[in-house]
Scaffold this motif. Structure first.
Motif, PDB file in Angstrom:
ATOM      1  N   LEU A 265       0.823  -1.211   0.000  1.00 22.98           N
ATOM      2  CA  LEU A 265       0.000   0.000   0.000  1.00 22.98           C
ATOM      3  C   LEU A 265       0.859   1.264   0.000  1.00 22.98           C
ATOM      4  O   LEU A 265       0.521   2.247  -0.668  1.00 22.98           O
ATOM      5  CB  LEU A 265      -0.925  -0.003   1.215  1.00 22.98           C
TER       6      LEU A 265
ATOM      7  N   GLU B 148      -8.425  -0.632   2.936  1.00 22.39           N
ATOM      8  CA  GLU B 148      -7.585   0.458   2.440  1.00 22.39           C
ATOM      9  C   GLU B 148      -7.364   0.325   0.939  1.00 22.39           C
ATOM     10  O   GLU B 148      -7.333   1.317   0.206  1.00 22.39           O
ATOM     11  CB  GLU B 148      -6.250   0.474   3.178  1.00 22.39           C
ATOM     12  N   TYR B 149      -7.172  -0.902   0.484  1.00 27.56           N
ATOM     13  CA  TYR B 149      -7.017  -1.158  -0.955  1.00 27.56           C
ATOM     14  C   TYR B 149      -8.289  -0.726  -1.685  1.00 27.56           C
ATOM     15  O   TYR B 149      -8.234  -0.025  -2.692  1.00 27.56           O
ATOM     16  CB  TYR B 149      -6.745  -2.648  -1.159  1.00 27.56           C
TER      17      TYR B 149
END
Length: 219
Positions: A88, A147-148
């Protein structure tokens, strides 16, 4: 004192407990343990892997692992968390240099496949071991994976704002389709008897997804 692997003595090697000790999480030993956990679990499967195996692969004593983790479950989740956090971080950096939502989604797909294609052990753990436990998968989905998805959804909304993506589409559904398509490509690559560059599929996957979203307007 015993561990989930059974029969382990106090990991500190003495009468005291290692719990509560402050140990650096960014040390070379910690990194080696995480890398070793991915390799061992990919080779043997989570349930057949032992902390002793991970320690041997990392070149540390069994007790050293217990200075950082309470059990094998924590080792696995820390290894996955660390790998995904690194992905990330790289993704955010590279996406900041790409221009427009189309380019950013394409680069994210390339990074996804490049990362797993370059580390088969990590791919195996992500695609198989993580999913054998509802608990592991839920923990991962509620933290790292969201989050992705947020990265994807942000680009979809930006494309909709610019008028290049269809406004009636749900950014959540698009994010699921985006991840799901790439995820299936990784699984197919793992199961294939042919050795081919996984990242080479990124453009084709993104083209299929974008064609379903685009309005035809230039960004």
């Amino acid at each position: 004192m015993t561990t989930p692997q059974g029969g382990k003595p106090n990991p500190s090697g003495g009468s005291g407990s290692s719990r509560g000790k402050r140990v650096p999480r960014n040390s070379d030993k910690h990194r080696r343990i995480l890398d070793a956990a991915i390799e061992v679990i990919a080779e043997n499967g989570y349930f057949q892997s032992r902390v002793t195996d991970i320690a041997a692969r990392a070149g540390v004593a069994d007790g050293t692992i217990y200075l950082y983790f309470k059990n094998k479950e924590q080792v696995l989740m820390a290894a996955i968390d660390s790998a995904f956090a690194g992905f990330l971080k790289r993704a955010r950096t590279e996406l900041s240099h790409a221009h427009g939502p189309r380019a950013r989604l394409r680069r994210l797909a390339q990074l996804h496949l490049e990362t797993l294609g370059a580390n088969r052990s990590l791919a195996i753990v992500f695609q198989t071991e993580l999913r054998q436990s509802a608990k592991f998968l839920a923990q991962f989905s509620h933290h790292q994976l969201i989050e992705y998805f947020d990265l994807v959804r942000a680009e979809v909304r930006e494309g909709q704002r610019l008028g290049v993506f269809r406004r009636e589409l749900s950014d959540k559904i698009v994010a699921n389709c985006f991840f799901g398509a790439l995820d299936e490509m990784v699984t197919s690559w793992m199961l294939s008897e042919r050795d081919y560059p996984l990242a080479g599929a990124a453009d084709a996957v993104v083209d299929v997804i974008l064609m379903g979203m685009e309005t035809g307007k230039k960004p």
